[in-house]
Write a protein that holds these residues in place. Structure first.
Motif, PDB file in Angstrom:
ATOM      1  N   SER A   1       0.817  -1.218   0.000  1.00  0.00           N
ATOM      2  CA  SER A   1       0.000   0.000   0.000  1.00  0.00           C
ATOM      3  C   SER A   1       0.847   1.263   0.000  1.00  0.00           C
ATOM      4  CB  SER A   1      -0.903   0.019   1.239  1.00  0.00           C
ATOM      5  OG  SER A   1      -0.145   0.233   2.417  1.00  0.00           O
ATOM      6  N   LEU A   2       2.186   1.117   0.148  1.00  0.00           N
ATOM      7  CA  LEU A   2       3.047   2.284   0.267  1.00  0.00           C
ATOM      8  C   LEU A   2       3.268   2.965  -1.081  1.00  0.00           C
ATOM      9  CD1 LEU A   2       5.806   0.878   2.665  1.00  0.00           C
ATOM     10  CD2 LEU A   2       3.934   2.409   3.258  1.00  0.00           C
ATOM     11  N   THR A   3       3.045   4.272  -1.126  1.00  0.00           N
ATOM     12  CA  THR A   3       3.403   5.054  -2.307  1.00  0.00           C
ATOM     13  C   THR A   3       4.894   5.372  -2.233  1.00  0.00           C
ATOM     14  OG1 THR A   3       2.970   7.161  -1.208  1.00  0.00           O
ATOM     15  CG2 THR A   3       1.111   6.113  -2.334  1.00  0.00           C
ATOM     16  N   GLU A   4       5.438   5.837  -3.348  1.00  0.00           N
ATOM     17  CA  GLU A   4       6.859   6.206  -3.360  1.00  0.00           C
ATOM     18  C   GLU A   4       7.134   7.321  -2.358  1.00  0.00           C
ATOM     19  OE1 GLU A   4       9.565   4.917  -4.802  1.00  0.00           O
ATOM     20  OE2 GLU A   4       8.220   3.278  -5.380  1.00  0.00           O
ATOM     21  N   GLU A   5       6.190   8.260  -2.247  1.00  0.00           N
ATOM     22  CA  GLU A   5       6.358   9.379  -1.324  1.00  0.00           C
ATOM     23  C   GLU A   5       6.360   8.892   0.126  1.00  0.00           C
ATOM     24  OE1 GLU A   5       4.236  13.651  -0.122  1.00  0.00           O
ATOM     25  OE2 GLU A   5       3.286  12.305  -1.581  1.00  0.00           O
ATOM     26  N   SER A   6       5.405   8.009   0.455  1.00  0.00           N
ATOM     27  CA  SER A   6       5.324   7.482   1.821  1.00  0.00           C
ATOM     28  C   SER A   6       6.568   6.684   2.176  1.00  0.00           C
ATOM     29  CB  SER A   6       4.085   6.595   1.976  1.00  0.00           C
ATOM     30  OG  SER A   6       2.918   7.340   1.806  1.00  0.00           O
ATOM     31  N   ARG A   7       6.986   5.837   1.244  1.00  0.00           N
ATOM     32  CA  ARG A   7       8.184   5.020   1.487  1.00  0.00           C
ATOM     33  C   ARG A   7       9.409   5.908   1.703  1.00  0.00           C
ATOM     34  NH1 ARG A   7       9.986  -0.167   0.605  1.00  0.00           N
ATOM     35  NH2 ARG A   7       7.917  -0.810  -0.096  1.00  0.00           N
ATOM     36  N   SER A   8       9.501   6.976   0.922  1.00  0.00           N
ATOM     37  CA  SER A   8      10.633   7.884   1.043  1.00  0.00           C
ATOM     38  C   SER A   8      10.661   8.568   2.411  1.00  0.00           C
ATOM     39  CB  SER A   8      10.567   8.941  -0.064  1.00  0.00           C
ATOM     40  OG  SER A   8      11.574   9.903   0.108  1.00  0.00           O
ATOM     41  N   ILE A   9       9.482   9.018   2.889  1.00  0.00           N
ATOM     42  CA  ILE A   9       9.390   9.681   4.200  1.00  0.00           C
ATOM     43  C   ILE A   9       9.838   8.737   5.312  1.00  0.00           C
ATOM     44  CG2 ILE A   9       7.769  10.600   5.924  1.00  0.00           C
ATOM     45  CD1 ILE A   9       6.117  11.701   3.570  1.00  0.00           C
ATOM     46  N   LEU A  10       9.326   7.495   5.263  1.00  0.00           N
ATOM     47  CA  LEU A  10       9.625   6.530   6.317  1.00  0.00           C
ATOM     48  C   LEU A  10      11.078   6.054   6.261  1.00  0.00           C
ATOM     49  CD1 LEU A  10       6.328   4.401   6.255  1.00  0.00           C
ATOM     50  CD2 LEU A  10       6.855   6.411   7.628  1.00  0.00           C
ATOM     51  N   LYS A  11      11.574   5.795   5.050  1.00  0.00           N
ATOM     52  CA  LYS A  11      12.941   5.298   4.905  1.00  0.00           C
ATOM     53  C   LYS A  11      13.964   6.362   5.311  1.00  0.00           C
ATOM     54  CE  LYS A  11      14.327   1.922   3.055  1.00  0.00           C
ATOM     55  NZ  LYS A  11      14.830   0.645   3.623  1.00  0.00           N
ATOM     56  N   SER A  12      13.702   7.610   4.959  1.00  0.00           N
ATOM     57  CA  SER A  12      14.635   8.693   5.321  1.00  0.00           C
ATOM     58  C   SER A  12      14.790   8.781   6.827  1.00  0.00           C
ATOM     59  CB  SER A  12      14.124  10.032   4.771  1.00  0.00           C
ATOM     60  OG  SER A  12      14.120  10.009   3.370  1.00  0.00           O
ATOM     61  N   TYR A  13      13.690   8.621   7.525  1.00  0.00           N
ATOM     62  CA  TYR A  13      13.731   8.652   8.988  1.00  0.00           C
ATOM     63  C   TYR A  13      14.511   7.456   9.528  1.00  0.00           C
ATOM     64  CZ  TYR A  13      12.108   7.813  13.753  1.00  0.00           C
ATOM     65  OH  TYR A  13      12.054   7.532  15.091  1.00  0.00           O
ATOM     66  N   LEU A  14      14.288   6.284   8.942  1.00  0.00           N
ATOM     67  CA  LEU A  14      14.974   5.078   9.412  1.00  0.00           C
ATOM     68  C   LEU A  14      16.492   5.208   9.289  1.00  0.00           C
ATOM     69  CD1 LEU A  14      12.828   2.093   8.045  1.00  0.00           C
ATOM     70  CD2 LEU A  14      13.242   2.688  10.432  1.00  0.00           C
ATOM     71  N   GLU A  15      16.925   5.853   8.235  1.00  0.00           N
ATOM     72  CA  GLU A  15      18.364   5.934   7.954  1.00  0.00           C
ATOM     73  C   GLU A  15      19.041   7.087   8.687  1.00  0.00           C
ATOM     74  OE1 GLU A  15      18.251   6.240   3.748  1.00  0.00           O
ATOM     75  OE2 GLU A  15      17.592   4.149   3.465  1.00  0.00           O
ATOM     76  N   ALA A  16      18.221   7.959   9.307  1.00  0.00           N
ATOM     77  CA  ALA A  16      18.778   9.135   9.984  1.00  0.00           C
ATOM     78  C   ALA A  16      19.052   8.846  11.459  1.00  0.00           C
ATOM     79  CB  ALA A  16      17.809  10.306   9.856  1.00  0.00           C
ATOM     80  N   SER A  17      19.910   9.662  12.048  1.00  0.00           N
ATOM     81  CA  SER A  17      20.186   9.590  13.490  1.00  0.00           C
ATOM     82  C   SER A  17      19.925  10.970  14.075  1.00  0.00           C
ATOM     83  CB  SER A  17      21.641   9.173  13.748  1.00  0.00           C
ATOM     84  OG  SER A  17      21.877   7.874  13.261  1.00  0.00           O
ATOM     85  N   TYR A  18      18.805  11.107  14.732  1.00  0.00           N
ATOM     86  CA  TYR A  18      18.395  12.408  15.248  1.00  0.00           C
ATOM     87  C   TYR A  18      18.728  12.543  16.737  1.00  0.00           C
ATOM     88  CZ  TYR A  18      15.630  12.985  10.968  1.00  0.00           C
ATOM     89  OH  TYR A  18      15.240  13.119   9.663  1.00  0.00           O
ATOM     90  N   ILE A  19      18.972  13.815  17.149  1.00  0.00           N
ATOM     91  CA  ILE A  19      19.204  14.085  18.575  1.00  0.00           C
ATOM     92  C   ILE A  19      18.092  14.962  19.158  1.00  0.00           C
ATOM     93  CG2 ILE A  19      21.695  13.785  18.471  1.00  0.00           C
ATOM     94  CD1 ILE A  19      21.961  16.830  18.249  1.00  0.00           C
ATOM     95  N   TYR A  20      17.327  15.658  18.293  1.00  0.00           N
ATOM     96  CA  TYR A  20      16.119  16.418  18.648  1.00  0.00           C
ATOM     97  C   TYR A  20      16.375  17.677  19.476  1.00  0.00           C
ATOM     98  CZ  TYR A  20      13.917  12.128  17.054  1.00  0.00           C
ATOM     99  OH  TYR A  20      13.540  11.047  16.297  1.00  0.00           O
ATOM    100  N   PHE A  21      17.375  17.647  20.361  1.00  0.00           N
ATOM    101  CA  PHE A  21      17.591  18.797  21.249  1.00  0.00           C
ATOM    102  C   PHE A  21      19.087  18.919  21.526  1.00  0.00           C
ATOM    103  CE2 PHE A  21      17.727  20.885  25.437  1.00  0.00           C
ATOM    104  CZ  PHE A  21      16.842  21.949  25.233  1.00  0.00           C
ATOM    105  N   ASN A  22      19.606  20.138  21.305  1.00  0.00           N
ATOM    106  CA  ASN A  22      21.039  20.325  21.520  1.00  0.00           C
ATOM    107  C   ASN A  22      21.324  21.800  21.812  1.00  0.00           C
ATOM    108  OD1 ASN A  22      23.717  19.449  21.660  1.00  0.00           O
ATOM    109  ND2 ASN A  22      24.114  20.030  19.528  1.00  0.00           N
TER     110      ASN A  22
END
Length: 683
Positions: A616-637
């Protein structure tokens, strides 16, 4: 008051209780102020005595610290006085007799019949509501201050003229109540309690930071200790006060209803009560459409949007339109709520709608003739007022004046496009609105050769009712489990016609569990019969397709539960970013978030790569989710949120939830549409 309804015995009793509780609260409050003043004197004398012995660096610190305790505690007790009132009337429009003679004619008529003083001022507000208020709550406690009447434009937009009169008569019922003065005292008690008990952390932190060195820190801790004791006392006394006032408020509503019934008629009073929740929802969904449009659109007339959503919601909920307004039946209040446990909400200021309707039907009435003309038709320059009020409402809620201003036709088109209705065939009689086509051991069901003759009984009102009975019993069991775990919080509760003590909850649980098992068994049997009926109507090819759709939906249902649990658990770790917190608190929450993120990403990756949802994933949805998976966020610094990272994680959560919901509903609708295609076969 002549022959208007008198105060009931319950009203008088609860008024007395409320006055007593207010008196107790303010007596305790004054005693605590006296104690804080005594501390100033006592500790001030102690400070003087220390300095009298010897003046040095340490005695100066000790004296100042000792004296500060009393001052800090005293200021804690009176600091609410210095809090500014942020209430604004910029969202209101004052109206006069010359501007709205037809509306004032109704008001004048009610004033004459109730023999109360006319309102000092009359305002239009944006809301789906009407209310009575004072210009000054403070002076209303001591003098007979005239009241103001506020009428919500959203209310006018969704009532007939006759219904509007019943609502205004209800408000004038409040005009006649001297007990409204009690509300002024309660308001100030609430202000005191809020500032001392619930909004005091900043003050306590200030005391500790002001303390400076070790000696002052000790005195600061002692000050906070005294404050915490005072808070405990105020909280206990205020709880008693607010409970008693809520009880009085409910009786005031019943009495105002009785005045309205007497002056008008019960049918219009009831119809307006039944519609108010639908109207309120339609208004807020209209406004929310614009706040969620990311500043793309602005309304020209929010009230035309409100009318359109009333029509859309009524169609989707099968409410008929009569005399230009949706008619909500009493059954609609209870159709989906089959709970049998009744616990009086001790903090509710308004009675339950069902109970209000029961009382209204028994009230004395003149039963004046109904007036079905739309209330907005008697308001002069109505559309212009609506446009002005729309602009005021946007300003009040800080909606920026950017975006395309759209008319109602465009709004309706965009709303339906954004929130399409998942229509299910009427052949199912609403059976699947809150129930899913799930079956275990489906091959075994196919082998059952007992014929199912017709579908009429499969979707009868009785079978549909089983779904809501099941939900009602499950809700009651949760309530009983809570009462069992907290037997001292609630003294009594009703189950059916019987009154029980909280400790009896344990005895009822087995009875309800047995009842739930029976309902579940009946539902499962009916679901199996439904499948067998439609399976028998299909040819071999369509039987294979129907079987496949049931199996696939069963798999998706299990995956939905697993992923929804993971999503809900993770979303809880994000909540700290939606509120203002001290930096240290933010860092603690961030540490927990980063730890939880590893598990969440594992589930998200499984969702993308291995689940049945991946198709059911569109290319846009997959891109949003995959980008997050591959990132390492710290959120606050460096004492600052990393805004792009915060926005991304919330976008991922929203996208994940959207995909879960939409694909689940898509498969459900697809299965049921295919199943319904066999309805006419063989008939």
């Amino acid at each position: 008051m002549n022959n208007l309804p008198k105060m009931s015995a319950a009203y008088r009793s609860k008024l007395t209780s409320a006055i007593v509780s207010i008196s107790i609260f303010f007596i305790v409050y004054l005693i605590l102020i006296a104690v804080s003043l005594f501390l100033i004197v006592l500790l001030g004398y102690g400070a003087y005595s220390i300095l009298a012995l010897k003046i040095s660096y340490y005695t100066l610190i000790a004296a100042a610290g000792l004296a500060s305790i009393g001052i800090f505690v005293f200021y804690f007790m009176i600091k609410f006085i210095f809090k500014t009132n942020n209430y604004t009337t910029r969202h209101l429009v004052e109206i006069t007799r010359s501007q709205q003679p037809e509306l004032f004619s109704i008001i004048d008529n009610i004033v004459t019949e109730t023999q109360v003083k006319a309102p000092k001022k009359v305002f239009f507000s944006p809301d789906v509501n009407a209310s009575v208020s004072y210009n000054s709550i403070f002076w209303s406690m001591f003098f007979p201050v005239r009241k103001n009447l506020t009428i919500g434009l959203g209310l006018i937009n969704s009532t007939s003229t006759g219904e509007l009169k019943t609502i205004l008569a209800h408000e004038f019922g409040h005009f006649s109540q001297r007990s409204m003065k009690v509300g002024g005292y309660v308001h100030h008690a609430q202000k005191i309690v809020y500032e001392t008990v619930y909004n005091n952390k900043e003050y306590e932190n200030m005391i500790m930071s002001f303390s400076g060195n070790t000696f002052f820190t000790l005195f600061g801790a002692i000050s906070v200790g005294f404050i915490n004791v005072f808070q405990f006392i105020l909280k206990k006394v205020s709880s008693f006060l607010f409970q008693k006032h809520a009880s009085l408020s409910r009786e005031m509503e019943y009495h105002a209803d009785a005045v309205s019934t007497f002056l008008t008629n019960p049918e219009e009073q009831i119809s307006s009560l039944l519609r108010i929740e639908l109207s309120d929802s339609a208004f807020h969904y209209s406004f929310n459409f614009y706040t969620q449009s990311e500043q793309k659109y602005l309304p020209k007339n929010l009230y035309k949007n409100h009318t359109s959503l009333l029509e859309i919601f009524s169609e989707r909920n099968n409410h008929p339109y009569i005399n230009g307004l949706p008619k909500v039946d009493e059954e609609d209040l209870t159709r989906y709520n089959k709970t049998k446990i009744e616990i009086q909400d001790q903090w509710a200021s308004h009675p339950d709608t069902v109970k209000r309707i029961e009382r209204i039907r028994n009230n004395t009435t003149r039963n004046i003739q109904e007036n079905h003309e739309l209330a907005k038709n008697i308001i002069r320059g109505y559309d212009d007022i609506c446009e002005v009020m729309t602009r005021k409402y946007l300003t009040l809620h800080q909606v920026k004046n950017v975006g395309e201003v759209i008319d109602n036709e465009k709004f309706t088109e965009l709303y339906i496009e954004k929130y399409p209705y998942q229509y299910l065939s009427s052949n199912f009689n609403g059976y699947y609105e809150a129930h899913n086509p799930l079956l275990e051991n489906i091959e075994t069901i196919i082998k059952d050769s007992d014929p199912i003759m017709g579908s009429e009984d499969l979707f009868s009102d009785r079978k549909v009712s089983l779904i809501y009975e099941k939900a009602g019993i499950e809700s009651d069991l949760q309530t009983l489990a809570y009462l069992k775990a907290n037997p001292k919080e609630i003294k009594t509760f009703r189950y059916g016609e019987n009154l029980y003590k909280a400790k009896d909850a344990t005895k009822l649980i087995p009875e309800l569990e047995s009842e739930l098992l029976k309902v579940k068994t009946a539902l499962t049997k009916n679901d199996e019969d439904i499948f067998r009926y439609y399976f028998s109507k299909a040819d071999q090819h369509d039987q294979s397709i129907l079987l496949g759709k049931y199996k696939k939906f069963g798999i998706i249902d299990k995956e939905f539960d697993r992923f929804q649990e993971a999503l809900t658990e993770f979303a809880a770790y994000l909540q700290f970013m939606t509120v203002t917190l001290p930096f240290e608190e933010i860092r603690k929450h961030r540490a927990k978030l980063l730890k939880a993120e590893a598990s969440f990403k594992k589930n998200l990756n499984d969702f993308i790569e291995n689940s049945n949802y991946k198709e059911s994933l569109t290319e846009e949805s997959r891109s949003i989710l995959k980008s997050y998976l591959e990132a390492s966020y710290i959120y606050f610094n460096h004492d600052k949120y990393q805004e792009p990272e915060v926005e991304t994680v919330f976008a991922v959560v929203n996208e994940f939830q959207k995909i879960l919901n939409e694909y689940y509903l898509e498969l459900k609708k697809d299965l049921l549409t295919f199943q319904d295609s066999f309805s006419k076969l063989g008939e």
